[in-house]
Design a protein around this motif. Sequence first.
Motif, PDB file in Angstrom:
ATOM      1  N   ILE A 164     -17.288 -41.576 -36.993  1.00 18.30           N
ATOM      2  CA  ILE A 164     -16.490 -42.785 -36.736  1.00 18.30           C
ATOM      3  C   ILE A 164     -15.281 -42.830 -37.657  1.00 18.30           C
ATOM      4  O   ILE A 164     -14.155 -43.157 -37.250  1.00 18.30           O
ATOM      5  CB  ILE A 164     -17.367 -44.040 -36.910  1.00 18.30           C
ATOM      6  N   MET A 165     -15.486 -42.480 -38.940  1.00 21.39           N
ATOM      7  CA  MET A 165     -14.365 -42.485 -39.892  1.00 21.39           C
ATOM      8  C   MET A 165     -13.331 -41.431 -39.520  1.00 21.39           C
ATOM      9  O   MET A 165     -12.120 -41.653 -39.670  1.00 21.39           O
ATOM     10  CB  MET A 165     -14.899 -42.251 -41.299  1.00 21.39           C
ATOM     11  N   ASP A 166     -13.780 -40.259 -39.025  1.00 19.24           N
ATOM     12  CA  ASP A 166     -12.831 -39.229 -38.597  1.00 19.24           C
ATOM     13  C   ASP A 166     -11.992 -39.717 -37.422  1.00 19.24           C
ATOM     14  O   ASP A 166     -10.779 -39.462 -37.354  1.00 19.24           O
ATOM     15  CB  ASP A 166     -13.586 -37.948 -38.209  1.00 19.24           C
ATOM     16  N   ASP A 167     -12.635 -40.413 -36.477  1.00 18.20           N
ATOM     17  CA  ASP A 167     -11.882 -40.956 -35.348  1.00 18.20           C
ATOM     18  C   ASP A 167     -10.845 -41.974 -35.823  1.00 18.20           C
ATOM     19  O   ASP A 167      -9.701 -41.996 -35.350  1.00 18.20           O
ATOM     20  CB  ASP A 167     -12.833 -41.618 -34.344  1.00 18.20           C
ATOM     21  N   GLN A 168     -11.238 -42.798 -36.772  1.00 15.26           N
ATOM     22  CA  GLN A 168     -10.294 -43.778 -37.305  1.00 15.26           C
ATOM     23  C   GLN A 168      -9.145 -43.097 -38.030  1.00 15.26           C
ATOM     24  O   GLN A 168      -7.979 -43.519 -37.915  1.00 15.26           O
ATOM     25  CB  GLN A 168     -11.015 -44.741 -38.245  1.00 15.26           C
ATOM     26  N   ASP A 169      -9.444 -42.032 -38.786  1.00 17.19           N
ATOM     27  CA  ASP A 169      -8.373 -41.299 -39.470  1.00 17.19           C
ATOM     28  C   ASP A 169      -7.401 -40.696 -38.462  1.00 17.19           C
ATOM     29  O   ASP A 169      -6.181 -40.687 -38.687  1.00 17.19           O
ATOM     30  CB  ASP A 169      -8.970 -40.192 -40.345  1.00 17.19           C
ATOM     31  N   ALA A 170      -7.943 -40.178 -37.339  1.00 11.89           N
ATOM     32  CA  ALA A 170      -7.071 -39.606 -36.311  1.00 11.89           C
ATOM     33  C   ALA A 170      -6.172 -40.676 -35.706  1.00 11.89           C
ATOM     34  O   ALA A 170      -4.964 -40.457 -35.493  1.00 11.89           O
ATOM     35  CB  ALA A 170      -7.914 -38.939 -35.222  1.00 11.89           C
ATOM     36  N   HIS A 171      -6.736 -41.853 -35.440  1.00 11.73           N
ATOM     37  CA  HIS A 171      -5.926 -42.939 -34.896  1.00 11.73           C
ATOM     38  C   HIS A 171      -4.855 -43.377 -35.896  1.00 11.73           C
ATOM     39  O   HIS A 171      -3.699 -43.635 -35.513  1.00 11.73           O
ATOM     40  CB  HIS A 171      -6.815 -44.131 -34.547  1.00 11.73           C
ATOM     41  N   LEU A 172      -5.219 -43.445 -37.174  1.00  5.59           N
ATOM     42  CA  LEU A 172      -4.239 -43.854 -38.188  1.00  5.59           C
ATOM     43  C   LEU A 172      -3.129 -42.818 -38.329  1.00  5.59           C
ATOM     44  O   LEU A 172      -1.957 -43.154 -38.542  1.00  5.59           O
ATOM     45  CB  LEU A 172      -4.943 -44.078 -39.528  1.00  5.59           C
ATOM     46  N   THR A 173      -3.495 -41.528 -38.246  1.00  2.00           N
ATOM     47  CA  THR A 173      -2.485 -40.472 -38.320  1.00  2.00           C
ATOM     48  C   THR A 173      -1.509 -40.567 -37.161  1.00  2.00           C
ATOM     49  O   THR A 173      -0.290 -40.438 -37.325  1.00  2.00           O
ATOM     50  CB  THR A 173      -3.171 -39.097 -38.329  1.00  2.00           C
ATOM     51  N   HIS A 174      -2.056 -40.790 -35.962  1.00  4.50           N
ATOM     52  CA  HIS A 174      -1.188 -40.944 -34.786  1.00  4.50           C
ATOM     53  C   HIS A 174      -0.275 -42.154 -34.943  1.00  4.50           C
ATOM     54  O   HIS A 174       0.925 -42.098 -34.627  1.00  4.50           O
ATOM     55  CB  HIS A 174      -2.058 -41.091 -33.538  1.00  4.50           C
ATOM     56  N   LEU A 175      -0.826 -43.260 -35.447  1.00  4.56           N
ATOM     57  CA  LEU A 175      -0.018 -44.463 -35.653  1.00  4.56           C
ATOM     58  C   LEU A 175       1.065 -44.222 -36.700  1.00  4.56           C
ATOM     59  O   LEU A 175       2.209 -44.671 -36.550  1.00  4.56           O
ATOM     60  CB  LEU A 175      -0.927 -45.619 -36.074  1.00  4.56           C
ATOM     61  N   SER A 176       0.723 -43.494 -37.782  1.00  2.00           N
ATOM     62  CA  SER A 176       1.708 -43.197 -38.815  1.00  2.00           C
ATOM     63  C   SER A 176       2.847 -42.339 -38.264  1.00  2.00           C
ATOM     64  O   SER A 176       4.017 -42.565 -38.570  1.00  2.00           O
ATOM     65  CB  SER A 176       1.024 -42.498 -39.987  1.00  2.00           C
ATOM     66  N   SER A 177       2.499 -41.348 -37.413  1.00  4.12           N
ATOM     67  CA  SER A 177       3.544 -40.510 -36.805  1.00  4.12           C
ATOM     68  C   SER A 177       4.455 -41.336 -35.915  1.00  4.12           C
ATOM     69  O   SER A 177       5.682 -41.169 -35.930  1.00  4.12           O
ATOM     70  CB  SER A 177       2.889 -39.388 -36.003  1.00  4.12           C
ATOM     71  N   SER A 178       3.870 -42.232 -35.149  1.00  9.32           N
ATOM     72  CA  SER A 178       4.681 -43.084 -34.270  1.00  9.32           C
ATOM     73  C   SER A 178       5.616 -43.973 -35.083  1.00  9.32           C
ATOM     74  O   SER A 178       6.799 -44.136 -34.744  1.00  9.32           O
ATOM     75  CB  SER A 178       3.760 -43.940 -33.394  1.00  9.32           C
ATOM     76  N   ILE A 179       5.112 -44.546 -36.186  1.00 13.75           N
ATOM     77  CA  ILE A 179       5.955 -45.386 -37.034  1.00 13.75           C
ATOM     78  C   ILE A 179       7.077 -44.566 -37.665  1.00 13.75           C
ATOM     79  O   ILE A 179       8.217 -45.018 -37.788  1.00 13.75           O
ATOM     80  CB  ILE A 179       5.091 -46.073 -38.102  1.00 13.75           C
ATOM     81  N   GLY A 180       6.764 -43.311 -38.070  1.00 15.72           N
ATOM     82  CA  GLY A 180       7.801 -42.449 -38.638  1.00 15.72           C
ATOM     83  C   GLY A 180       8.907 -42.147 -37.635  1.00 15.72           C
ATOM     84  O   GLY A 180      10.095 -42.165 -37.979  1.00 15.72           O
TER      85      GLY A 180
END
Length: 227
Positions: free
Chosen positions: A138-154
């Motif tokens: 579950i934490m890995d899935d959340q990290d993947a979602h956060l990484t995708h969100l960070s890329s989008s914000i960048g």
Amino acid sequence: MSSAARLTAITTSTLSLLRERQRLQTTHPTLHLQQIVSNLRLLRAGVIEAESQGVDDIAGPLRAQYERLLEILGEEEARKAGLERIPLPTPPSPPSPTSSCFGERKMSPEPVYEPYTDDPDSAPALDEGGILLQQRRIMDDQDAHLTHLSSSIGRQHHISLQINDELEVQTGLLDTLDTELDGTDVRMRSARRRLERVARGAKENGSTVTIVLLILVLLVLIVVFKT
């Protein structure tokens, strides 16, 4: 009957799912809801079965855990899923006097039926390692979602910087154009004033110019005729 270890594992797994659902309630309101309901139904059936067989040392703690999980899920969600609180066990009735006439034969207990589920075995027993693995996934899935969100914000930040640079260039061009228009307006006004002076002078001295021209024409004619 479900073993105490399996019911305990179901309780632990359900608690983890409920905590995860509470944390993501605003973005994923139905997260793990089907699995949670299925686990609670299995746990309720297990507690009822344990109480019917008189295993109070197992049924008591599991009943308390079920009530706690039901409170975490919420009364409205529990009502929608058809989950009810476990009724208190009824004490055994004393044997009737007439039963001695038929010897020591005991009546077979009424069978306990588990609530129907589409997938009754959907909650496998999990040991401590399995629970940790599930939490890590579950934490890995959340990290993947956060990484995708960070890329989008960048990317959005980079686009915003490009738009800001383009606006600065356009502002400079508009300032230059405004300055050139001011200079052109000044030159046009100066030229208009000069034309007005020339026109006014020609209007005032028009007769004098005509006389001078006629005199010149007369002189030319005299010179021509004398020669």
